[in-house]
Design a protein around this motif. Sequence first.
Motif, PDB file in Angstrom:
ATOM      1  N   VAL A   1     -11.485  -9.439  -4.772  1.00 52.97           N
ATOM      2  CA  VAL A   1     -11.581  -8.140  -5.442  1.00 52.97           C
ATOM      3  C   VAL A   1     -10.271  -7.375  -5.314  1.00 52.97           C
ATOM      4  O   VAL A   1      -9.835  -6.687  -6.247  1.00 52.97           O
ATOM      5  CB  VAL A   1     -12.755  -7.327  -4.860  1.00 52.97           C
ATOM      6  N   GLY A   2      -9.614  -7.492  -4.163  1.00 53.24           N
ATOM      7  CA  GLY A   2      -8.346  -6.798  -3.967  1.00 53.24           C
ATOM      8  C   GLY A   2      -7.230  -7.303  -4.860  1.00 53.24           C
ATOM      9  O   GLY A   2      -6.217  -6.604  -5.046  1.00 53.24           O
ATOM     10  N   LEU A   3      -7.383  -8.497  -5.423  1.00 54.09           N
ATOM     11  CA  LEU A   3      -6.362  -9.033  -6.319  1.00 54.09           C
ATOM     12  C   LEU A   3      -6.427  -8.431  -7.716  1.00 54.09           C
ATOM     13  O   LEU A   3      -5.490  -8.595  -8.509  1.00 54.09           O
ATOM     14  CB  LEU A   3      -6.505 -10.560  -6.425  1.00 54.09           C
TER      15      LEU A   3
ATOM     16  N   LEU B   1      -7.969  -0.850  -3.118  1.00 49.35           N
ATOM     17  CA  LEU B   1      -8.372  -0.370  -1.789  1.00 49.35           C
ATOM     18  C   LEU B   1      -9.006  -1.471  -0.954  1.00 49.35           C
ATOM     19  O   LEU B   1      -9.018  -1.395   0.284  1.00 49.35           O
ATOM     20  CB  LEU B   1      -9.358   0.802  -1.936  1.00 49.35           C
ATOM     21  N   PHE B   2      -9.531  -2.503  -1.603  1.00 49.19           N
ATOM     22  CA  PHE B   2     -10.149  -3.602  -0.852  1.00 49.19           C
ATOM     23  C   PHE B   2      -9.111  -4.415  -0.081  1.00 49.19           C
ATOM     24  O   PHE B   2      -9.481  -5.220   0.773  1.00 49.19           O
ATOM     25  CB  PHE B   2     -10.925  -4.519  -1.800  1.00 49.19           C
ATOM     26  N   ARG B   3      -7.845  -4.214  -0.404  1.00 52.98           N
ATOM     27  CA  ARG B   3      -6.813  -4.921   0.358  1.00 52.98           C
ATOM     28  C   ARG B   3      -6.762  -4.426   1.803  1.00 52.98           C
ATOM     29  O   ARG B   3      -6.269  -5.126   2.686  1.00 52.98           O
ATOM     30  CB  ARG B   3      -5.454  -4.733  -0.325  1.00 52.98           C
ATOM     31  N   PHE B   4      -7.275  -3.205   2.035  1.00 48.39           N
ATOM     32  CA  PHE B   4      -7.335  -2.690   3.402  1.00 48.39           C
ATOM     33  C   PHE B   4      -8.247  -3.549   4.276  1.00 48.39           C
ATOM     34  O   PHE B   4      -8.045  -3.642   5.495  1.00 48.39           O
ATOM     35  CB  PHE B   4      -7.855  -1.247   3.397  1.00 48.39           C
ATOM     36  N   LEU B   5      -9.275  -4.138   3.668  1.00 46.11           N
ATOM     37  CA  LEU B   5     -10.225  -4.937   4.448  1.00 46.11           C
ATOM     38  C   LEU B   5      -9.576  -6.163   5.074  1.00 46.11           C
ATOM     39  O   LEU B   5     -10.110  -6.736   6.016  1.00 46.11           O
ATOM     40  CB  LEU B   5     -11.393  -5.362   3.559  1.00 46.11           C
ATOM     41  N   ARG B   6      -8.433  -6.572   4.544  1.00 49.48           N
ATOM     42  CA  ARG B   6      -7.720  -7.701   5.139  1.00 49.48           C
ATOM     43  C   ARG B   6      -7.323  -7.386   6.586  1.00 49.48           C
ATOM     44  O   ARG B   6      -7.279  -8.280   7.440  1.00 49.48           O
ATOM     45  CB  ARG B   6      -6.486  -8.029   4.303  1.00 49.48           C
ATOM     46  N   ILE B   7      -7.041  -6.117   6.858  1.00 53.00           N
ATOM     47  CA  ILE B   7      -6.682  -5.712   8.221  1.00 53.00           C
ATOM     48  C   ILE B   7      -7.836  -5.992   9.176  1.00 53.00           C
ATOM     49  O   ILE B   7      -7.668  -6.570  10.261  1.00 53.00           O
ATOM     50  CB  ILE B   7      -6.290  -4.227   8.249  1.00 53.00           C
ATOM     51  N   PHE B   8      -9.065  -5.607   8.768  1.00 53.36           N
ATOM     52  CA  PHE B   8     -10.236  -5.839   9.617  1.00 53.36           C
ATOM     53  C   PHE B   8     -10.530  -7.329   9.742  1.00 53.36           C
ATOM     54  O   PHE B   8     -10.997  -7.783  10.790  1.00 53.36           O
ATOM     55  CB  PHE B   8     -11.440  -5.100   9.040  1.00 53.36           C
TER      56      PHE B   8
ATOM     57  N   ILE C   1       1.662 -13.150  -4.141  1.00 51.62           N
ATOM     58  CA  ILE C   1       1.807 -13.481  -2.710  1.00 51.62           C
ATOM     59  C   ILE C   1       0.437 -13.569  -2.041  1.00 51.62           C
ATOM     60  O   ILE C   1       0.143 -14.538  -1.315  1.00 51.62           O
ATOM     61  CB  ILE C   1       2.690 -12.434  -2.011  1.00 51.62           C
ATOM     62  N   PHE C   2      -0.423 -12.580  -2.295  1.00 49.48           N
ATOM     63  CA  PHE C   2      -1.755 -12.578  -1.691  1.00 49.48           C
ATOM     64  C   PHE C   2      -2.590 -13.759  -2.193  1.00 49.48           C
ATOM     65  O   PHE C   2      -3.335 -14.370  -1.419  1.00 49.48           O
ATOM     66  CB  PHE C   2      -2.474 -11.261  -1.998  1.00 49.48           C
ATOM     67  N   PHE C   3      -2.467 -14.073  -3.464  1.00 51.34           N
ATOM     68  CA  PHE C   3      -3.245 -15.178  -4.031  1.00 51.34           C
ATOM     69  C   PHE C   3      -2.779 -16.517  -3.456  1.00 51.34           C
ATOM     70  O   PHE C   3      -3.600 -17.397  -3.164  1.00 51.34           O
ATOM     71  CB  PHE C   3      -3.118 -15.172  -5.557  1.00 51.34           C
TER      72      PHE C   3
ATOM     73  N   LEU D   1       0.824  -1.206   0.000  1.00 52.21           N
ATOM     74  CA  LEU D   1       0.000   0.000   0.000  1.00 52.21           C
ATOM     75  C   LEU D   1       0.858   1.256   0.000  1.00 52.21           C
ATOM     76  O   LEU D   1       0.529   2.254  -0.670  1.00 52.21           O
ATOM     77  CB  LEU D   1      -0.936  -0.011   1.208  1.00 52.21           C
ATOM     78  N   ALA D   2       1.946   1.231   0.751  1.00 49.81           N
ATOM     79  CA  ALA D   2       2.846   2.393   0.732  1.00 49.81           C
ATOM     80  C   ALA D   2       3.441   2.589  -0.655  1.00 49.81           C
ATOM     81  O   ALA D   2       3.574   3.733  -1.143  1.00 49.81           O
ATOM     82  CB  ALA D   2       3.950   2.192   1.769  1.00 49.81           C
TER      83      ALA D   2
END
Length: 354
Positions: free
Chosen positions: A111-113, A121-128, A78-80, A32-33
Amino acid sequence: MLKINRENLRNSHETPWLVLDLVMLGVLFVNLAWLIFDSLYATDFVYGQLGTYFPGLIDVYDPVHNNFLLVDLVFIAIFFTEFCFRWIVAIVRKEHLRWYFFPFLHWYDIVGLIPTGATRLFRFLRIFSILHRLHKFEIIDLNQTAIFRFFAFYADVFVEELSDRIVVKVLSDAQKDISAGSPLLDDINDHVLAPRRPVITQWLAGVINHLGKSISSDEHGEVIREHVRKSVGKAVRSNAQVSTLNYLPVIGRTIENTLEESVTDIVTASLVNLLSDLDAQRIDHFISVGMHDYTPTADALDKEVLSVVNECLELVKAHVSQQRWKSHLTDKESSIPATDPSDESELKADSTPR
């Protein structure tokens, strides 16, 4: 600040997953950074400033920026991979009823992929998602955090305000239908009571039969029989023809008492037989034939029933319209101890230089 409950962490056997979550959080923050920096790098202002003060950085980063999609594909891989690994584990553990439920429940990861600006931006939801999983195993307690209480309070306010308005609107529409002459009583009779009439008549017959048996019982029916005896005795004594028996010498009083007891026994036995022999078929026939000509709409009872329903709806609306979140705020503010003015004067006196 969040505190990790180490005992629950050991008991839940989630330590490897916590390590994996921390690693993925690190990768996520780096990604994200990098996304933010690359987006700013594409602007003319940031590009000009970097060209002025850090020209060497532009020479190094320009090839990366021009091929940023390839760099982002590394993070996507990596995420996949991590997503597929968790899916396989969920299937092995049978965490869901069907094996294909996992991608639907974690749709935001899929969706974040997608490598577009909006979907990243949906990658932020991984934090929650990670915080929720840790909270579920009581490794951390989100209820103790101020930010969670803040959002939870205003979420409750939003839901309460929305639900209250919906309920009040529904009740108001119901009141309008009633005041406009809606055949509520006829609908209740036709659609609610009529289909259940066999059950109601069977129950009513059972109650009446039980009442007849209770009257005939020596233990429970004495009160009713005594009441019948007094009523019949009063009626017999007040009868003009029977009262003439008193003029007969010697036997007149005896005949009157015998007649009174006989009539009392006959009335009591008739009442017991009437109640004991009454069955559901006779009650249903009486309702169908005997009550056929009765029109409750001509009676004032239907208006009273509708008035009662309307007043009850008004009370419900008044209760629903109460904004409980305001009283919660008021109670919370009143619980904060107020500062005594005398204490402030003493503090000022102590702080005055002597």
